[in-house]
Design a protein around this motif. Sequence first.
Motif, mmCIF file in Angstrom:
data_model
loop_
_atom_site.group_PDB
_atom_site.id
_atom_site.type_symbol
_atom_site.label_atom_id
_atom_site.label_comp_id
_atom_site.label_asym_id
_atom_site.label_seq_id
_atom_site.Cartn_x
_atom_site.Cartn_y
_atom_site.Cartn_z
ATOM 1 N N PRO B 70 -0.308 -12.273 -2.104
ATOM 2 C CA PRO B 70 -1.005 -11.065 -1.626
ATOM 3 C C PRO B 70 -1.392 -11.225 -0.149
ATOM 4 N N LEU B 71 -1.148 -10.180 0.632
ATOM 5 C CA LEU B 71 -1.391 -10.240 2.077
ATOM 6 C C LEU B 71 -1.975 -8.916 2.546
ATOM 7 N N ARG B 72 -2.802 -8.977 3.580
ATOM 8 C CA ARG B 72 -3.242 -7.730 4.226
ATOM 9 C C ARG B 72 -2.557 -7.655 5.584
ATOM 10 N N VAL B 73 -1.962 -6.506 5.868
ATOM 11 C CA VAL B 73 -1.188 -6.364 7.111
ATOM 12 C C VAL B 73 -1.604 -5.106 7.862
ATOM 13 N N ALA B 74 -1.248 -5.044 9.137
ATOM 14 C CA ALA B 74 -1.406 -3.821 9.927
ATOM 15 C C ALA B 74 -0.334 -3.803 11.008
ATOM 16 N N LEU B 75 0.145 -2.601 11.302
ATOM 17 C CA LEU B 75 1.158 -2.429 12.341
ATOM 18 C C LEU B 75 0.576 -1.742 13.565
ATOM 19 N N ALA B 76 1.046 -2.136 14.726
ATOM 20 C CA ALA B 76 0.725 -1.442 15.977
ATOM 21 C C ALA B 76 2.040 -1.045 16.625
ATOM 22 N N GLN B 77 2.137 0.189 17.059
ATOM 23 C CA GLN B 77 3.317 0.703 17.769
ATOM 24 C C GLN B 77 4.590 0.648 16.923
ATOM 25 N N ALA B 78 4.445 0.668 15.618
ATOM 26 C CA ALA B 78 5.608 0.654 14.725
ATOM 27 C C ALA B 78 5.170 1.218 13.387
ATOM 28 N N GLU B 79 6.154 1.644 12.598
ATOM 29 C CA GLU B 79 5.868 2.204 11.284
ATOM 30 C C GLU B 79 6.632 1.418 10.245
ATOM 31 N N GLY B 80 6.103 1.421 9.040
ATOM 32 C CA GLY B 80 6.790 0.679 7.996
ATOM 33 C C GLY B 80 6.802 1.432 6.684
ATOM 34 N N VAL B 81 7.572 0.908 5.754
ATOM 35 C CA VAL B 81 7.617 1.405 4.384
ATOM 36 C C VAL B 81 7.419 0.205 3.474
ATOM 37 N N ILE B 82 6.583 0.376 2.472
ATOM 38 C CA ILE B 82 6.379 -0.705 1.507
ATOM 39 C C ILE B 82 7.079 -0.320 0.207
ATOM 40 N N ASP B 83 8.050 -1.133 -0.200
ATOM 41 C CA ASP B 83 8.664 -0.989 -1.524
ATOM 42 C C ASP B 83 7.938 -1.969 -2.429
ATOM 43 N N THR B 84 7.143 -1.426 -3.333
ATOM 44 C CA THR B 84 6.313 -2.324 -4.120
ATOM 45 C C THR B 84 7.137 -3.023 -5.194
ATOM 46 N N ALA B 85 6.587 -4.150 -5.626
ATOM 47 C CA ALA B 85 7.257 -4.936 -6.666
ATOM 48 C C ALA B 85 7.390 -4.103 -7.936
ATOM 49 N N GLU B 86 6.492 -3.115 -8.073
ATOM 50 C CA GLU B 86 6.515 -2.286 -9.282
ATOM 51 C C GLU B 86 7.456 -1.097 -9.166
ATOM 52 N N GLY B 87 8.162 -0.987 -8.068
ATOM 53 C CA GLY B 87 9.146 0.087 -7.936
ATOM 54 C C GLY B 87 8.640 1.310 -7.177
ATOM 55 N N GLY B 88 7.430 1.272 -6.686
ATOM 56 C CA GLY B 88 6.906 2.395 -5.924
ATOM 57 C C GLY B 88 7.274 2.274 -4.454
ATOM 58 N N ARG B 89 6.961 3.302 -3.728
ATOM 59 C CA ARG B 89 7.247 3.274 -2.292
ATOM 60 C C ARG B 89 6.131 4.011 -1.571
ATOM 61 N N LYS B 90 5.618 3.411 -0.515
ATOM 62 C CA LYS B 90 4.614 4.124 0.279
ATOM 63 C C LYS B 90 4.790 3.809 1.756
ATOM 64 N N ALA B 91 4.324 4.739 2.573
ATOM 65 C CA ALA B 91 4.455 4.562 4.019
ATOM 66 C C ALA B 91 3.331 3.677 4.538
#
Lengths: 213, 334
Positions: B70-91
């Motif tokens: 488990p990790l806490r992350v943050a982006l600056a000047q970029a965007e990401g998508v998280i594909d969760t281990a459970e099959g979900g997807r969030k921006a």
Amino acid sequence: MRLRELGDAALTLELGDSIDRAVHAQVMAAYEALANESLPGVTDLVPTYRSLTVHFDPLIIDRQALIERLTAATTTPSKSVMAGRHVEIPVRFGGESGPDLAEVAKATGRSAEDIVDTLCSLEFTVYLIGFLPGFPYLGDLPDWLRLPRRATPRTAVPPGSVAIAGQQAAVYPWESPGGWHLVGRTEVRMFDAANAERPALLAPGDTVMFVRV
Amino acid sequence: MSSAFEVLDCPVPASVQDLGRPGFRRFGVPTSGALDAVSLRLANALVGNPQGAAALEMRLIGPRLRALVPLRVALAQAEGVIDTAEGGRKALPPWQSAMLAAGDVLKIGKVTVGAGYLAVAGGFAVPPVLGSRSTYARAGFGQLLQKDMCLPVGQAELSGPERAVLPAPTFAAGPLRVIPGPQRERFTDAAWETFLCAGFTVTPQADRMGLRLSGPKLDHVAGADIVSDAVTPGAIQVPGDGRPIVLLADGQTVGGYAKIATVISADLPRLGRLLPGDAIRFAAVTVDEALAALRAQEEWLAATIAAIRPLAMGEPDLAALYETNLVDGVIHAE
């Protein structure tokens, strides 16, 4: 003596315009005077051929006070002049280790033997470290041994290569592109990042002799 | 400090950077460090790190990373998508933190400016070299990111809500401010006028060492070559072809070309945001003005960090949704 602004976070003290041992000795004296003080906010002192640059954090140090201190450093002789170290570097000359030695001999009209003898008889001064971490600019070569850089630089000079160009000699600490003439190679480690006190084998003000192996 | 991220894919070289490696320039060691230290510091603040913790600096397109813990992350000047281990997807929009569960895959998309940052709570715990975790690939200090590499992350407390800079920060535009260079007198007055009045364009020759600019030729008075002396990030050197090169964090410590000007400290992060094709202009300021600008920037950064606020549980992040161009496919992937 002239003080030049290298942005808002560095000042360059110019002590001359040429590559000259006397000027360099003045640079090193000013360097030593300031290095002994460990001024808060000063991050780096960079001695070069003819100048000393002080890099600092402008939010910490008062610029005017620093300028006064710099000026004083050039007028007051350093209390404890730290003599540079003398370092001998074992070098295998010619052959695969120095692929350009034969060409250098041809270009200068001397024998390869003459060139190696000359390189091993000189006591070089380390004028500055630059281009790459630990890359020393060593001077001076005799007039007859001063050649322009190679017309086409190599894309990869092997680490440890001992090279000459113009009035200088150098040792490549890392593999890198390079246009100097490769006359030999050393196995001495020129840079050791584990040694934070002195990561480079050579520092400005040191003297160097090449020893044939 | 075990492995925390696995690099699944890294189309463009990315590197771990912190605030750099000062103190070794006399040994020829450049400072390195984040090209845009302001964005790095903000990203770190979002995940609760000290501002100078090591983060990932990315250019053009970010990597795809799998969280191993488990990790806490943050982006600056970029965007990401998280594909969760459970099959979900969030921006994952910029300027807000998010949790990754073990097995989640973070795909970082387009980096909207010259450099983007991924901060992780605990910081990237690659081994420090000479007091810094900044990568300097030319001398083998650290390693550029590669597929299949694993990245360690330091210990961090992961409780507490996610946090955001809202609204997203905006950065000053306008000319890049410079102080006349140490070899200003090596240029004709016409060249100095041109330098300040004409515009320049960042060429594709742009990396962590420097930016080559195209634009009008700047003429020297007596040649471009000087007896090499010290340079610094922001120094603008002009070789014989009359085209300026702006040095950046990985630039050499000494150089042999006349320097027409130096970009002020407060504007160095702006240099880091430039991309090939960007049009820039320069304006001369005094050292006092440069210092005032630096102090103002530090005050702005302190205030922005102080205003970072928790996102309430389940709060829809409308501002980010409206303001962010979501990475391809995400909008349709609800």
